[in-house]
Design an enzyme around this catalytic site. Structure first.
Site, PDB file in Angstrom:
ATOM      1  N   LYS A  10     -19.447  -0.259 -36.657  1.00  0.00           N
ATOM      2  CA  LYS A  10     -19.126  -1.373 -35.760  1.00  0.00           C
ATOM      3  C   LYS A  10     -19.316  -0.961 -34.312  1.00  0.00           C
ATOM      4  CE  LYS A  10     -15.059   0.353 -34.054  1.00  0.00           C
ATOM      5  NZ  LYS A  10     -14.910   0.810 -32.666  1.00  0.00           N
ATOM      6  N   PRO A  39     -22.434   7.825 -36.900  1.00  0.00           N
ATOM      7  CA  PRO A  39     -21.995   8.978 -36.101  1.00  0.00           C
ATOM      8  C   PRO A  39     -20.529   9.339 -36.372  1.00  0.00           C
ATOM      9  CG  PRO A  39     -23.261   7.463 -34.735  1.00  0.00           C
ATOM     10  CD  PRO A  39     -23.085   6.789 -36.077  1.00  0.00           C
ATOM     11  N   VAL A  40     -20.240  10.643 -36.442  1.00  0.00           N
ATOM     12  CA  VAL A  40     -18.891  11.132 -36.766  1.00  0.00           C
ATOM     13  C   VAL A  40     -18.056  11.197 -35.478  1.00  0.00           C
ATOM     14  CG1 VAL A  40     -17.579  13.061 -37.742  1.00  0.00           C
ATOM     15  CG2 VAL A  40     -19.824  12.467 -38.693  1.00  0.00           C
ATOM     16  N   ALA A  41     -16.817  10.674 -35.541  1.00  0.00           N
ATOM     17  CA  ALA A  41     -15.917  10.638 -34.369  1.00  0.00           C
ATOM     18  C   ALA A  41     -16.647  10.049 -33.174  1.00  0.00           C
ATOM     19  CB  ALA A  41     -15.362  12.030 -34.049  1.00  0.00           C
ATOM     20  N   GLY A 100     -16.740   6.561 -32.217  1.00  0.00           N
ATOM     21  CA  GLY A 100     -16.342   5.251 -31.703  1.00  0.00           C
ATOM     22  C   GLY A 100     -17.025   4.116 -32.427  1.00  0.00           C
ATOM     23  N   MET A 101     -17.564   4.409 -33.640  1.00  0.00           N
ATOM     24  CA  MET A 101     -18.239   3.377 -34.426  1.00  0.00           C
ATOM     25  C   MET A 101     -17.561   3.151 -35.774  1.00  0.00           C
ATOM     26  SD  MET A 101     -22.252   3.844 -33.504  1.00  0.00           S
ATOM     27  CE  MET A 101     -22.580   2.119 -33.919  1.00  0.00           C
ATOM     28  N   ALA A 102     -16.317   3.625 -35.898  1.00  0.00           N
ATOM     29  CA  ALA A 102     -15.486   3.399 -37.091  1.00  0.00           C
ATOM     30  C   ALA A 102     -16.077   4.007 -38.356  1.00  0.00           C
ATOM     31  CB  ALA A 102     -15.196   1.905 -37.302  1.00  0.00           C
ATOM     32  N   GLY A 120     -15.225   6.836 -40.000  1.00  0.00           N
ATOM     33  CA  GLY A 120     -14.165   7.240 -40.928  1.00  0.00           C
ATOM     34  C   GLY A 120     -13.497   6.029 -41.553  1.00  0.00           C
ATOM     35  N   ALA A 173     -14.895   3.140 -42.006  1.00  0.00           N
ATOM     36  CA  ALA A 173     -15.871   2.571 -42.935  1.00  0.00           C
ATOM     37  C   ALA A 173     -15.771   3.263 -44.294  1.00  0.00           C
ATOM     38  CB  ALA A 173     -17.283   2.719 -42.358  1.00  0.00           C
ATOM     39  N   ASP A 185      -8.880   0.014 -37.694  1.00  0.00           N
ATOM     40  CA  ASP A 185     -10.245  -0.514 -37.785  1.00  0.00           C
ATOM     41  C   ASP A 185     -10.708  -0.718 -39.227  1.00  0.00           C
ATOM     42  OD1 ASP A 185     -10.440  -0.403 -35.047  1.00  0.00           O
ATOM     43  OD2 ASP A 185     -11.743   1.362 -34.993  1.00  0.00           O
TER      44      ASP A 185
HETATM   45  O1  C5P Z   1      -5.111   3.064 -36.438  1.00  0.00           O
HETATM   46  P1  C5P Z   1      -5.761   4.385 -36.282  1.00  0.00           P
HETATM   47  O2  C5P Z   1      -5.168   5.440 -37.172  1.00  0.00           O
HETATM   48  O3  C5P Z   1      -7.254   4.351 -36.400  1.00  0.00           O
HETATM   49  O4  C5P Z   1      -5.471   4.827 -34.799  1.00  0.00           O
HETATM   50  C1  C5P Z   1      -5.741   6.138 -34.364  1.00  0.00           C
HETATM   51  C2  C5P Z   1      -4.996   6.376 -33.058  1.00  0.00           C
HETATM   52  O5  C5P Z   1      -5.589   5.578 -32.015  1.00  0.00           O
HETATM   53  C3  C5P Z   1      -3.536   5.967 -33.073  1.00  0.00           C
HETATM   54  O6  C5P Z   1      -2.732   7.009 -33.540  1.00  0.00           O
HETATM   55  C4  C5P Z   1      -3.279   5.692 -31.604  1.00  0.00           C
HETATM   56  O7  C5P Z   1      -3.128   6.884 -30.881  1.00  0.00           O
HETATM   57  C5  C5P Z   1      -4.592   5.072 -31.157  1.00  0.00           C
HETATM   58  N1  C5P Z   1      -4.581   3.597 -31.216  1.00  0.00           N
HETATM   59  C6  C5P Z   1      -3.820   2.887 -30.304  1.00  0.00           C
HETATM   60  N2  C5P Z   1      -3.805   1.518 -30.353  1.00  0.00           N
HETATM   61  C7  C5P Z   1      -4.522   0.858 -31.277  1.00  0.00           C
HETATM   62  C8  C5P Z   1      -5.315   1.554 -32.222  1.00  0.00           C
HETATM   63  C9  C5P Z   1      -5.310   2.933 -32.169  1.00  0.00           C
HETATM   64  O8  C5P Z   1      -3.166   3.462 -29.431  1.00  0.00           O
HETATM   65  N3  C5P Z   1      -4.498  -0.462 -31.292  1.00  0.00           N
END
Ligand code: C5P
Length: 306
Positions: A18, A103-105, A107-109, A111, A113, A145
């Site tokens: 994404k 791509p890993v880590a 910003g394209m979700a 993990g 996915a 995500d």
């Molecule tokens: O939900 P997820 O585990 O992917 O989020 C990873 C980290 O990103 C959270 O622990 C938090 O630090 C940050 N996050 C946030 N606000 C969101 C989504 C993620 O602060 N709406």
């Protein structure tokens, strides 16, 4: 119950990456998360997760960046299998193989996915027929995500991003520039909080101009409305990304932005020809590790014919 109740030998699910065309971030909540108005758009870069009956839960990964993917229980694909099996009261005795292209880590979700794909693949292999709403609840438990990775297309995510409202979307063309190394999402949100200190942060709201542009398929209108509140934080942690953004716009991209929490950068292009030129210019610029061309919207997690 254990093993392949559906009788299938293995199940493969394809799942998209994404980009966030709008990422409006509110103030930090008491639970540490941030309220978002998050316009997700699925793009045609895919991982494939294959699940096969095995003696015990095991995760493997292939692809150019496979060495960066954790293969332990922190992998969202493993957690998805564990949660789904626990609900049925049996062991997650499967081998999960991730063919990694997202791509890993980045910003394209990627993990997220894999979590959504593993959930759908296990549900199919085990013949559980779990209701869609329940699958979405498990996705939300896995991460903010993950529900969107299951659904795909385009959607507004509110709450911490997990409450989805589907949106209409025309076709758009993109280039993604993959950076060296990843960025930690929590670290980018922490940097957002640091940069926001002492400032009043408005309640995040979806932009009507952006959702209209998305629906119309008008690339110029979408280019004028793209917005990512995490971009200053990502640039603060990785200042070199500014050079990548500049290289893409100089090469003819209509707009450039950091994808989600980064460090992948996204370039909106007028058509596939322009996207090819922008990708070539970015590759030649030396400001990124790799480039990928993609189109949107893309379908969500899908079981492939066996
Ligand atoms: O939900 P997820 O585990 O992917 O989020 C990873 C980290 O990103 C959270 O622990 C938090 O630090 C940050 N996050 C946030 N606000 C969101 C989504 C993620 O602060 N709406």
């Amino acid at each position: 119950m254990s093993g392949a109740a559906s009788g299938a030998r293995s199940v493969t699910v394809r799942v998209p990456a994404k980009v966030n065309v709008q990422l409006a971030v509110g103030a930090a909540r008491a639970d540490g998360f941030h309220d978002l108005a998050n316009v997700f758009l699925a793009v045609s870069l895919y991982d494939e997760v294959t699940v096969t009956p095995a003696d015990a839960l095991r995760v493997t990964c292939s692809g150019p960046d496979a060495d960066q993917v954790p293969l332990d229980r922190t992998n969202l694909a493993a957690r998805a299998a564990e949660i789904l099996a626990a609900r049925g009261g049996f062991a997650p005795a499967v081998h999960l193989h991730i063919a990694k292209s997202i791509p890993v880590a980045g910003g394209m979700a990627g993990g997220s996915a894999d979590g959504a794909a593993a959930l759908l693949a296990c549900d199919t292999l085990w013949g559980l027929g779990t209701a869609r709403a329940e699958l979405l609840d498990i996705c939300a438990e896995l991460g903010s995500d993950v529900p969107f990775s299951l659904v795909g297309g385009a959607a507004l995510g509110t709450g911490r991003g997990e409450v989805l409202t589907p949106l209409p979307a025309g076709e758009f063309h993109w280039v993604f520039a993959v950076a060296d190394g990843g960025l930690s999402t929590p670290a980018v949100f922490r940097e957002f909080d640091r940069l926001a200190e002492g400032r009043a942060i408005p309640v995040p709201q979806a932009s009507p101009a952006l959702t209209a542009a998305l629906a119309s398929g008008d690339a110029d209108a979408l280019a004028a409305t793209l917005a990512n509140d995490l971009q200053p934080a990502a640039l603060s942690l990785r200042p070199g990304l500014a050079d990548t953004l500049a290289a893409g716009t100089e090469a003819g991209a209509l707009a450039a932005l950091v994808s989600g929490s980064g460090p992948t950068t996204a370039f909106l292009c007028r058509d596939p020809e322009s996207a090819g030129k922008v990708a070539a210019a970015l590759a030649a610029s030396g400001t990124c590790r790799a480039t990928r061309v993609a189109a949107s919207p893309a379908p969500g997690a899908t079981v492939l014919p066996s």
